[in-house]
Design a protein around this motif. Structure first.
Motif, PDB file in Angstrom:
ATOM      1  N   TYR A 166     -11.831   2.514   1.737  1.00  0.00           N
ATOM      2  CA  TYR A 166     -10.495   2.147   2.210  1.00  0.00           C
ATOM      3  C   TYR A 166     -10.434   2.104   3.729  1.00  0.00           C
ATOM      4  CZ  TYR A 166      -8.310   2.091  -2.339  1.00  0.00           C
ATOM      5  OH  TYR A 166      -7.954   1.740  -3.609  1.00  0.00           O
ATOM      6  N   ASN A 167     -11.103   3.033   4.383  1.00  0.00           N
ATOM      7  CA  ASN A 167     -11.233   3.028   5.840  1.00  0.00           C
ATOM      8  C   ASN A 167     -12.374   3.978   6.207  1.00  0.00           C
ATOM      9  OD1 ASN A 167     -10.057   5.735   6.006  1.00  0.00           O
ATOM     10  ND2 ASN A 167      -8.063   4.735   5.689  1.00  0.00           N
ATOM     11  N   ASP A 168     -12.540   4.286   7.478  1.00  0.00           N
ATOM     12  CA  ASP A 168     -13.688   5.077   7.924  1.00  0.00           C
ATOM     13  C   ASP A 168     -13.740   6.469   7.318  1.00  0.00           C
ATOM     14  OD1 ASP A 168     -14.554   2.992   9.453  1.00  0.00           O
ATOM     15  OD2 ASP A 168     -13.756   3.765  11.343  1.00  0.00           O
ATOM     16  N   SER A 169     -12.602   7.012   6.915  1.00  0.00           N
ATOM     17  CA  SER A 169     -12.577   8.384   6.414  1.00  0.00           C
ATOM     18  C   SER A 169     -12.159   8.509   4.950  1.00  0.00           C
ATOM     19  CB  SER A 169     -11.616   9.229   7.267  1.00  0.00           C
ATOM     20  OG  SER A 169     -10.294   8.710   7.162  1.00  0.00           O
ATOM     21  N   THR A 170     -11.861   7.386   4.312  1.00  0.00           N
ATOM     22  CA  THR A 170     -11.223   7.446   3.000  1.00  0.00           C
ATOM     23  C   THR A 170     -11.907   6.554   1.973  1.00  0.00           C
ATOM     24  OG1 THR A 170      -9.107   7.805   4.134  1.00  0.00           O
ATOM     25  CG2 THR A 170      -9.010   7.263   1.796  1.00  0.00           C
ATOM     26  N   TYR A 171     -12.200   7.143   0.831  1.00  0.00           N
ATOM     27  CA  TYR A 171     -12.659   6.415  -0.353  1.00  0.00           C
ATOM     28  C   TYR A 171     -11.495   6.340  -1.339  1.00  0.00           C
ATOM     29  CZ  TYR A 171     -17.799   5.935  -0.005  1.00  0.00           C
ATOM     30  OH  TYR A 171     -19.080   5.552   0.315  1.00  0.00           O
ATOM     31  N   GLY A 172     -11.620   5.457  -2.313  1.00  0.00           N
ATOM     32  CA  GLY A 172     -10.600   5.380  -3.344  1.00  0.00           C
ATOM     33  C   GLY A 172     -11.175   4.859  -4.644  1.00  0.00           C
ATOM     34  N   VAL A 173     -10.477   5.150  -5.735  1.00  0.00           N
ATOM     35  CA  VAL A 173     -10.852   4.639  -7.045  1.00  0.00           C
ATOM     36  C   VAL A 173      -9.619   4.046  -7.707  1.00  0.00           C
ATOM     37  CG1 VAL A 173     -12.848   6.139  -7.439  1.00  0.00           C
ATOM     38  CG2 VAL A 173     -10.560   6.970  -8.025  1.00  0.00           C
ATOM     39  N   SER A 174      -9.834   3.009  -8.501  1.00  0.00           N
ATOM     40  CA  SER A 174      -8.763   2.335  -9.213  1.00  0.00           C
ATOM     41  C   SER A 174      -9.286   1.883 -10.563  1.00  0.00           C
ATOM     42  CB  SER A 174      -8.270   1.106  -8.446  1.00  0.00           C
ATOM     43  OG  SER A 174      -7.804   1.442  -7.170  1.00  0.00           O
ATOM     44  N   ALA A 175      -8.395   1.793 -11.512  1.00  0.00           N
ATOM     45  CA  ALA A 175      -8.763   1.284 -12.828  1.00  0.00           C
ATOM     46  C   ALA A 175      -7.502   0.957 -13.601  1.00  0.00           C
ATOM     47  CB  ALA A 175      -9.617   2.297 -13.602  1.00  0.00           C
ATOM     48  N   THR A 176      -7.675   0.200 -14.666  1.00  0.00           N
ATOM     49  CA  THR A 176      -6.575  -0.157 -15.554  1.00  0.00           C
ATOM     50  C   THR A 176      -6.925   0.268 -16.969  1.00  0.00           C
ATOM     51  OG1 THR A 176      -5.884  -2.028 -14.200  1.00  0.00           O
ATOM     52  CG2 THR A 176      -5.216  -2.064 -16.505  1.00  0.00           C
ATOM     53  N   SER A 177      -6.020   0.943 -17.616  1.00  0.00           N
ATOM     54  CA  SER A 177      -6.215   1.373 -18.993  1.00  0.00           C
ATOM     55  C   SER A 177      -6.060   0.190 -19.935  1.00  0.00           C
ATOM     56  CB  SER A 177      -5.185   2.452 -19.343  1.00  0.00           C
ATOM     57  OG  SER A 177      -5.049   2.588 -20.743  1.00  0.00           O
ATOM     58  N   ALA A 178      -7.044  -0.011 -20.796  1.00  0.00           N
ATOM     59  CA  ALA A 178      -6.959  -1.092 -21.776  1.00  0.00           C
ATOM     60  C   ALA A 178      -5.889  -0.830 -22.816  1.00  0.00           C
ATOM     61  CB  ALA A 178      -8.310  -1.287 -22.458  1.00  0.00           C
ATOM     62  N   SER A 179      -5.648   0.430 -23.117  1.00  0.00           N
ATOM     63  CA  SER A 179      -4.721   0.770 -24.195  1.00  0.00           C
ATOM     64  C   SER A 179      -3.258   0.757 -23.775  1.00  0.00           C
ATOM     65  CB  SER A 179      -5.070   2.143 -24.776  1.00  0.00           C
ATOM     66  OG  SER A 179      -4.983   3.147 -23.779  1.00  0.00           O
ATOM     67  N   THR A 180      -2.968   1.103 -22.512  1.00  0.00           N
ATOM     68  CA  THR A 180      -1.569   1.202 -22.071  1.00  0.00           C
ATOM     69  C   THR A 180      -1.216   0.229 -20.962  1.00  0.00           C
ATOM     70  OG1 THR A 180      -2.028   2.852 -20.365  1.00  0.00           O
ATOM     71  CG2 THR A 180      -1.563   3.678 -22.594  1.00  0.00           C
ATOM     72  N   LYS A 181      -2.219  -0.434 -20.375  1.00  0.00           N
ATOM     73  CA  LYS A 181      -2.032  -1.336 -19.236  1.00  0.00           C
ATOM     74  C   LYS A 181      -1.527  -0.603 -17.997  1.00  0.00           C
ATOM     75  CE  LYS A 181      -3.409  -4.584 -21.910  1.00  0.00           C
ATOM     76  NZ  LYS A 181      -2.706  -5.803 -22.229  1.00  0.00           N
ATOM     77  N   GLU A 182      -1.740   0.707 -17.947  1.00  0.00           N
ATOM     78  CA  GLU A 182      -1.423   1.489 -16.746  1.00  0.00           C
ATOM     79  C   GLU A 182      -2.536   1.261 -15.730  1.00  0.00           C
ATOM     80  OE1 GLU A 182      -1.715   4.896 -13.980  1.00  0.00           O
ATOM     81  OE2 GLU A 182      -3.192   4.110 -15.368  1.00  0.00           O
ATOM     82  N   THR A 183      -2.155   1.063 -14.465  1.00  0.00           N
ATOM     83  CA  THR A 183      -3.115   0.901 -13.372  1.00  0.00           C
ATOM     84  C   THR A 183      -2.864   1.991 -12.344  1.00  0.00           C
ATOM     85  OG1 THR A 183      -3.228  -1.497 -13.635  1.00  0.00           O
ATOM     86  CG2 THR A 183      -3.893  -0.608 -11.503  1.00  0.00           C
ATOM     87  N   PHE A 184      -3.937   2.644 -11.875  1.00  0.00           N
ATOM     88  CA  PHE A 184      -3.771   3.686 -10.860  1.00  0.00           C
ATOM     89  C   PHE A 184      -4.627   3.390  -9.650  1.00  0.00           C
ATOM     90  CE2 PHE A 184      -7.434   5.281 -13.239  1.00  0.00           C
ATOM     91  CZ  PHE A 184      -8.303   5.629 -12.223  1.00  0.00           C
ATOM     92  N   CYS A 185      -4.258   4.018  -8.543  1.00  0.00           N
ATOM     93  CA  CYS A 185      -5.027   3.980  -7.305  1.00  0.00           C
ATOM     94  C   CYS A 185      -4.979   5.386  -6.711  1.00  0.00           C
ATOM     95  CB  CYS A 185      -4.420   2.965  -6.351  1.00  0.00           C
ATOM     96  SG  CYS A 185      -5.293   2.793  -4.795  1.00  0.00           S
TER      97      CYS A 185
END
Length: 198
Positions: free
Chosen positions: A64-83
């Motif tokens: 995400y930037n010099d000091s920050t990583y991130g993860v994201s995904a979408t649930s196939a069962s509920t269509k919920e997406t997180f970051c």
């Protein structure tokens, strides 16, 4: 920004193969909670709730930037997406100062460690209706936060150290088409994440 969105789209598409079936910080000593060790993401809205099993979700970090990583995904069962974002380096991620509340963000707008944002259907009958997707609002208050409960070292890989992170959150979410429709949403999550060694 375009490169980031393209990267996010690719990662999100990859994660669809999986059924995924704790100023900005403040101490929180008045509202402790227990968050399951099991890999999961749980949400509760006024209209529905789910506890999604994330055991098979193998998250690869995005810069995400010099000091920050991130993860994201979408649930196939509920269509919920997180970051979810966190420190880029393993030496930073285990610092006890992070066991606090952090800001929740508008979906995909995370920019510092331990922020959380999400998007989810208004209810279980609107999983595929794009006009009925709740999105998180940026905020930090008694009812808007992501609290880091625990960060635990799990293992070492060639380039990464692997950790389990446990959080609970509360946020306000809204429908972009009708922003006056605001829903309080709460939940917990436990993810396995990777940080660069160092």
């Amino acid at each position: 920004m375009k490169n980031y969105l393209a990267t996010f789209t690719i990662i999100s598409a990859t994660m669809l193969l999986f059924s995924c079936s704790g100023g900005e910080t403040t101490d929180d000593t008045t509202n402790p909670t227990t968050v399951s060790d099991n890999l999961h993401l749980a949400f509760k809205t006024p209209d529905w709730e789910r506890n999604i099993d994330c055991t098979l979700l193998d998250l690869t970090p995005t810069v995400y930037n010099d000091s920050t990583y991130g993860v994201s995904a979408t649930s196939a069962s509920t269509k919920e997406t997180f970051c979810f974002t966190y420190p880029k380096y393993s030496s930073k991620i285990v610092n006890p100062k992070y066991l606090k509340k952090h800001k929740v963000m508008s979906i995909y707008d995370n920019n510092v460690p331990f922020q959380f944002s999400q998007k989810l259907p208004l209810n279980e009958n609107s999983l595929d209706d794009l006009s009925k997707k709740l999105v998180s609002s940026e905020g930090f208050s008694a009812t808007e936060y992501n609290q880091v409960i625990e960060v635990k070292y799990l293992s070492s890989e060639a380039n990464y150290d692997v950790f389990r992170v446990k959080c609970k959150y509360e946020m306000k979410m809204y429908l972009p088409a009708t922003p006056d429709v605001i829903k309080p949403v709460s939940g917990t999550f436990t993810f396995k994440i990777r940080a660069l060694k160092g």
